[in-house]
Design a protein around this motif. Structure first.
Motif, PDB file in Angstrom:
ATOM      1  N   LEU A  14      -2.029   3.606  13.699  1.00 35.57           N
ATOM      2  CA  LEU A  14      -0.608   4.416  13.397  1.00 35.57           C
ATOM      3  C   LEU A  14      -0.295   4.115  11.809  1.00 35.57           C
ATOM      4  O   LEU A  14       0.032   5.170  11.332  1.00 35.57           O
ATOM      5  N   VAL A  15      -0.428   2.950  11.364  1.00 40.81           N
ATOM      6  CA  VAL A  15      -0.366   2.682   9.734  1.00 40.81           C
ATOM      7  C   VAL A  15      -1.364   3.711   9.087  1.00 40.81           C
ATOM      8  O   VAL A  15      -1.210   4.305   8.047  1.00 40.81           O
ATOM      9  N   THR A  16      -2.542   3.547   9.577  1.00 45.86           N
ATOM     10  CA  THR A  16      -3.551   4.420   8.816  1.00 45.86           C
ATOM     11  C   THR A  16      -3.496   5.913   9.061  1.00 45.86           C
ATOM     12  O   THR A  16      -3.638   6.726   7.937  1.00 45.86           O
ATOM     13  N   VAL A  17      -2.724   6.573   9.966  1.00 48.66           N
ATOM     14  CA  VAL A  17      -2.658   7.878  10.008  1.00 48.66           C
ATOM     15  C   VAL A  17      -1.524   8.369   8.989  1.00 48.66           C
ATOM     16  O   VAL A  17      -1.479   9.093   8.326  1.00 48.66           O
ATOM     17  N   PHE A  18      -0.579   7.377   8.904  1.00 49.99           N
ATOM     18  CA  PHE A  18       0.572   7.524   7.901  1.00 49.99           C
ATOM     19  C   PHE A  18      -0.182   7.457   6.362  1.00 49.99           C
ATOM     20  O   PHE A  18       0.193   8.579   5.750  1.00 49.99           O
ATOM     21  N   GLY A  19      -0.984   6.663   6.320  1.00 46.07           N
ATOM     22  CA  GLY A  19      -1.563   6.651   5.059  1.00 46.07           C
ATOM     23  C   GLY A  19      -2.416   7.868   4.759  1.00 46.07           C
ATOM     24  O   GLY A  19      -2.582   8.532   3.695  1.00 46.07           O
ATOM     25  N   GLY A  20      -2.901   8.297   5.758  1.00 45.64           N
ATOM     26  CA  GLY A  20      -3.978   9.372   5.817  1.00 45.64           C
ATOM     27  C   GLY A  20      -3.346  10.724   5.470  1.00 45.64           C
ATOM     28  O   GLY A  20      -3.876  11.500   4.749  1.00 45.64           O
ATOM     29  N   ILE A  21      -2.096  10.737   6.037  1.00 41.82           N
ATOM     30  CA  ILE A  21      -1.124  12.334   5.603  1.00 41.82           C
ATOM     31  C   ILE A  21      -1.100  12.091   4.162  1.00 41.82           C
ATOM     32  O   ILE A  21      -1.155  13.020   3.590  1.00 41.82           O
ATOM     33  N   LEU A  22      -0.647  11.039   3.583  1.00 41.58           N
ATOM     34  CA  LEU A  22      -0.250  10.899   2.441  1.00 41.58           C
ATOM     35  C   LEU A  22      -1.360  11.210   1.368  1.00 41.58           C
ATOM     36  O   LEU A  22      -1.168  11.978   0.477  1.00 41.58           O
ATOM     37  N   ARG A  23      -2.614  11.224   1.921  1.00 38.35           N
ATOM     38  CA  ARG A  23      -3.767  11.235   1.030  1.00 38.35           C
ATOM     39  C   ARG A  23      -4.313  12.750   1.308  1.00 38.35           C
ATOM     40  O   ARG A  23      -4.891  13.166   0.404  1.00 38.35           O
ATOM     41  N   PHE A  24      -4.332  13.228   2.512  1.00 40.53           N
ATOM     42  CA  PHE A  24      -4.778  14.647   2.565  1.00 40.53           C
ATOM     43  C   PHE A  24      -3.884  15.753   2.516  1.00 40.53           C
ATOM     44  O   PHE A  24      -4.245  16.864   2.090  1.00 40.53           O
ATOM     45  N   VAL A  25      -2.566  15.564   2.526  1.00 39.84           N
ATOM     46  CA  VAL A  25      -1.652  16.477   2.386  1.00 39.84           C
ATOM     47  C   VAL A  25      -1.704  16.944   0.836  1.00 39.84           C
ATOM     48  O   VAL A  25      -1.508  16.218   0.005  1.00 39.84           O
ATOM     49  N   THR A 140      -0.604  -9.160  14.679  1.00 46.36           N
ATOM     50  CA  THR A 140      -0.599  -7.635  14.474  1.00 46.36           C
ATOM     51  C   THR A 140       0.393  -7.181  13.693  1.00 46.36           C
ATOM     52  O   THR A 140       0.114  -6.274  12.919  1.00 46.36           O
ATOM     53  N   LEU A 141       1.482  -7.898  13.511  1.00 47.05           N
ATOM     54  CA  LEU A 141       2.707  -7.503  12.757  1.00 47.05           C
ATOM     55  C   LEU A 141       2.353  -7.633  11.348  1.00 47.05           C
ATOM     56  O   LEU A 141       2.336  -6.737  10.368  1.00 47.05           O
ATOM     57  N   LEU A 142       1.532  -8.565  10.873  1.00 45.07           N
ATOM     58  CA  LEU A 142       1.046  -8.923   9.709  1.00 45.07           C
ATOM     59  C   LEU A 142       0.119  -7.999   9.125  1.00 45.07           C
ATOM     60  O   LEU A 142      -0.078  -7.578   7.911  1.00 45.07           O
ATOM     61  N   GLY A 143      -0.912  -7.744  10.230  1.00 42.93           N
ATOM     62  CA  GLY A 143      -2.039  -6.619  10.018  1.00 42.93           C
ATOM     63  C   GLY A 143      -1.356  -5.392   9.526  1.00 42.93           C
ATOM     64  O   GLY A 143      -1.938  -4.702   8.736  1.00 42.93           O
ATOM     65  N   CYS A 144      -0.539  -5.052  10.403  1.00 38.60           N
ATOM     66  CA  CYS A 144       0.250  -3.555  10.069  1.00 38.60           C
ATOM     67  C   CYS A 144       0.950  -3.688   8.681  1.00 38.60           C
ATOM     68  O   CYS A 144       0.975  -2.533   8.071  1.00 38.60           O
ATOM     69  N   LEU A 145       1.533  -4.664   8.375  1.00 40.14           N
ATOM     70  CA  LEU A 145       2.218  -4.960   7.024  1.00 40.14           C
ATOM     71  C   LEU A 145       1.215  -4.629   5.940  1.00 40.14           C
ATOM     72  O   LEU A 145       1.441  -4.159   4.864  1.00 40.14           O
ATOM     73  N   ALA A 146      -0.001  -5.206   6.081  1.00 37.65           N
ATOM     74  CA  ALA A 146      -1.189  -5.230   5.179  1.00 37.65           C
ATOM     75  C   ALA A 146      -1.480  -3.840   4.935  1.00 37.65           C
ATOM     76  O   ALA A 146      -1.697  -3.318   4.113  1.00 37.65           O
ATOM     77  N   GLY A 147      -1.727  -3.185   6.005  1.00 38.19           N
ATOM     78  CA  GLY A 147      -2.086  -1.675   6.175  1.00 38.19           C
ATOM     79  C   GLY A 147      -1.192  -0.991   5.276  1.00 38.19           C
ATOM     80  O   GLY A 147      -1.340   0.076   4.554  1.00 38.19           O
ATOM     81  N   LEU A 148       0.269  -1.261   5.855  1.00 42.52           N
ATOM     82  CA  LEU A 148       1.131  -0.324   5.026  1.00 42.52           C
ATOM     83  C   LEU A 148       1.465  -0.579   3.632  1.00 42.52           C
ATOM     84  O   LEU A 148       1.465   0.475   2.853  1.00 42.52           O
ATOM     85  N   LEU A 149       1.267  -1.719   3.035  1.00 43.87           N
ATOM     86  CA  LEU A 149       1.468  -1.904   1.764  1.00 43.87           C
ATOM     87  C   LEU A 149       0.142  -1.145   1.010  1.00 43.87           C
ATOM     88  O   LEU A 149       0.297  -0.819   0.001  1.00 43.87           O
ATOM     89  N   LEU A 150      -1.140  -1.438   1.335  1.00 41.17           N
ATOM     90  CA  LEU A 150      -2.210  -0.578   0.897  1.00 41.17           C
ATOM     91  C   LEU A 150      -1.890   0.767   0.901  1.00 41.17           C
ATOM     92  O   LEU A 150      -2.169   1.315  -0.121  1.00 41.17           O
ATOM     93  N   ALA A 151      -1.271   1.289   1.950  1.00 41.32           N
ATOM     94  CA  ALA A 151      -1.165   2.874   1.718  1.00 41.32           C
ATOM     95  C   ALA A 151       0.063   3.081   1.094  1.00 41.32           C
ATOM     96  O   ALA A 151      -0.128   4.332   0.389  1.00 41.32           O
ATOM     97  N   LEU A 152       0.923   2.180   0.576  1.00 39.95           N
ATOM     98  CA  LEU A 152       1.892   2.695  -0.395  1.00 39.95           C
ATOM     99  C   LEU A 152       1.455   1.937  -1.826  1.00 39.95           C
ATOM    100  O   LEU A 152       2.371   2.224  -2.569  1.00 39.95           O
ATOM    101  N   ASP A 153       0.405   1.724  -2.137  1.00 41.49           N
ATOM    102  CA  ASP A 153      -0.117   1.373  -3.527  1.00 41.49           C
ATOM    103  C   ASP A 153      -0.287   2.831  -4.213  1.00 41.49           C
ATOM    104  O   ASP A 153      -1.151   3.673  -3.749  1.00 41.49           O
TER     105      ASP A 153
END
Length: 512
Positions: A14-25, A140-153
């Protein structure tokens, strides 16, 4: 919490999908050849068309040729009586350009096509970091946090939307590290299972096949096949994996763990982290070996005698080419207005302006701006470097392997550039730090895990730690949202653009 296996995948996805939307739009915007895309998109298309890089009608960085490409006219390559007459000297290995070329093959020679592969690997790296962080923290919580932070760099976002090589280098480095973390867990599980059924010996057992370490070697070889700077990570991670083996044998109580590691693990480690990367790197040049017309190929000479001479002369020509590339990189000291020194990178002193268009309409004011600036998200970067200082203290006091691995990765991707800055005065840019960014995020995530405490920690401790981690994510999100228009080339007013230039060094002309 470690969470159920389903959430261990569903959360990161789910975090990856969010990051992907930011990158593909709006991936095709700006509809222009941005910064050094002018080199790599042409090299990629030339590889697809001719199998080797060839010169265009004008200079490689030729605005006229760029406009012709954007207009759909791809007839910009020289007609050469002999293929070798058009051979172009290129400073980087071909794998990253082949990856860019895959998008051009799928979607055409247009901005979306040549940026597609960068957006894919940028998005996949979010999933990788989330899964690696989950494995390292068992949360899992910390894993999602890491993914979210990278998506927001911000820097990660810009490079995921630009056809440069560095995002591919970052991806393969992170993939190699991820494979080594899995290999570490599998090897320790195998060693622990052996110790349950066998008496302890001096050396312990052979651990059998290590496919994850071989996969790591292939990934790190691929990193080198994108940019030579991947070698820094290859050497560092090879040492790291070997040290992990020594630590595993010592942890189970073997009498001579270090000798056992050298006797039983070193041969396989050498093959996985030495031979596999070398074969991967050479394989990335397969088209150069197989075709006439590559720079320095010497095809006529290589084919003048038998098969043995062909192989020997081809290898000689290839090695000579690599030496020329090394000389180019060590002597690269040309002035560029957005160059910067490595000691300024952690504070984002001098980002690179990738694209800027001023004037026009559409922003509700007389003067509008469309800008793409390659800057990291300051809230994330500043917090990450504070966290890395915490990791130094943590590793010094507790020798935690996770803190040590993150610090080693950051050192491998950052410190070698100090030598080139001091000894060679090499031209360098902030985006050289992109392979380090995932490990900055990992360091921040590990420190957030310390703030959360163990699963059995007091509820008040867990609540306070969760509040701190949540506040951090919120601040990074707000900071990223504020910068987003100048990371993606949105049309804004000049006043809005100025408000987002957080330091004067972001816009001042650099002295020559």
């Amino acid at each position: 919490m470690q969470g159920a296996p389903l959430w261990g995948w569903l959360g990161p996805v789910l975090v990856t999908v969010f990051g992907g939307i930011l990158r593909f739009v709006r991936l095709g915007d700006p509809r222009a050849v941005v910064f050094d895309e002018t080199f790599y998109i042409k090299d990629a298309y030339s590889l697809l068309t001719f199998g080797v890089e060839r010169h265009t009608l004008g200079d490689v960085k030729d605005p006229i040729a760029d406009r012709r490409i954007l207009a759909g006219n791809l007839d910009i390559w020289k007609h050469c009586p002999e293929p070798s007459d058009c051979a172009a000297f290129v400073a980087h290995p071909p794998l990253g350009k082949w990856m860019i070329g895959l998008g051009e093959w799928m979607f055409g020679m247009n901005p979306f096509g040549w940026r597609f592969a960068a957006a894919v690997v940028g998005t996949l790296s979010i999933l990788l970091i989330a899964r690696v962080a989950r494995r390292m923290t068992r949360s899992t919580l910390l894993g999602c946090l890491a993914g979210l932070l990278l998506a927001l760099d911000g820097l990660h976002l810009v490079l995921s939307r630009t056809a440069l090589l560095d995002i591919f280098l970052m991806f393969w480095v992170l993939a190699g590290f991820a494979c080594l973390v899995v290999d570490r867990d599998r090897a320790r599980d195998r060693l622990a299972a052996w110790c349950e059924t066998h008496p302890l010996t001096s050396y312990g057992p052979r651990l059998g096949p290590r496919p994850w370490r071989v996969a790591a070697g292939v990934c790190l070889g691929a990193a080198c096949a994108v940019k030579w700077s991947g070698i820094f990570f290859l050497v560092a991670f090879a040492v790291l994996s070997f040290v992990w083996d020594m630590g595993a044998r010592r942890a189970v109580g073997l009498r001579e763990p270090y000798k056992g590691t050298f006797a039983l693990d070193l041969p396989q480690a050498t093959a996985a982290m030495g031979l596999a990367p070398a074969l991967t790197f050479v394989a990335s040049w397969a088209s150069w070996f197989a075709r006439d017309g590559g720079y320095g190929r010497g095809w006529a000479q290589a084919t003048s005698s038998g098969p043995l001479f062909f192989v020997v002369d081809s290898v000689r020509s290839w090695l000579q080419y690599q030496v020329q590339v090394l000389g180019y990189h060590t002597g690269l000291d040309l002035y560029h207005p957005y160059k910067s020194e490595p000691w300024t990178w952690p504070v984002l002193f001098r980002p690179v302006l990738f694209a800027q268009e001023t004037g026009g309409t559409g922003c509700g004011a007389r003067d509008c701006s469309e800008t793409v600036i390659g800057a990291g998200t300051p809230a994330l970067w500043f917090a990450a470097w504070l966290a890395l200082l915490g990791c130094v203290v943590w590793y010094s006091s507790a020798r935690d392997w996770r803190a040590g691995a993150v610090l080693l990765a950051v050192a491998a991707g950052w410190l070698p550039w100090f030598y080139y800055a001091v000894a060679d005065h090499r031209t360098m840019y902030l985006f050289y730090m992109i392979p380090v960014v995932p490990f900055m995020v990992l360091g921040l995530t590990l420190v957030a895990g310390l703030a959360l405490g163990r699963q059995d920690a007091r509820p008040g401790r867990r609540a306070a730690g969760s509040a701190v981690a949540g506040a951090l994510a919120l601040v990074v999100l707000i900071n990223f949202w504020w910068l987003y228009p100048v990371l993606t080339g949105e049309t804004i007013t000049q006043a809005q653009w100025w408000a987002r230039m957080l330091m004067r060094s972001w816009v001042e002309a650099a002295p020559k």
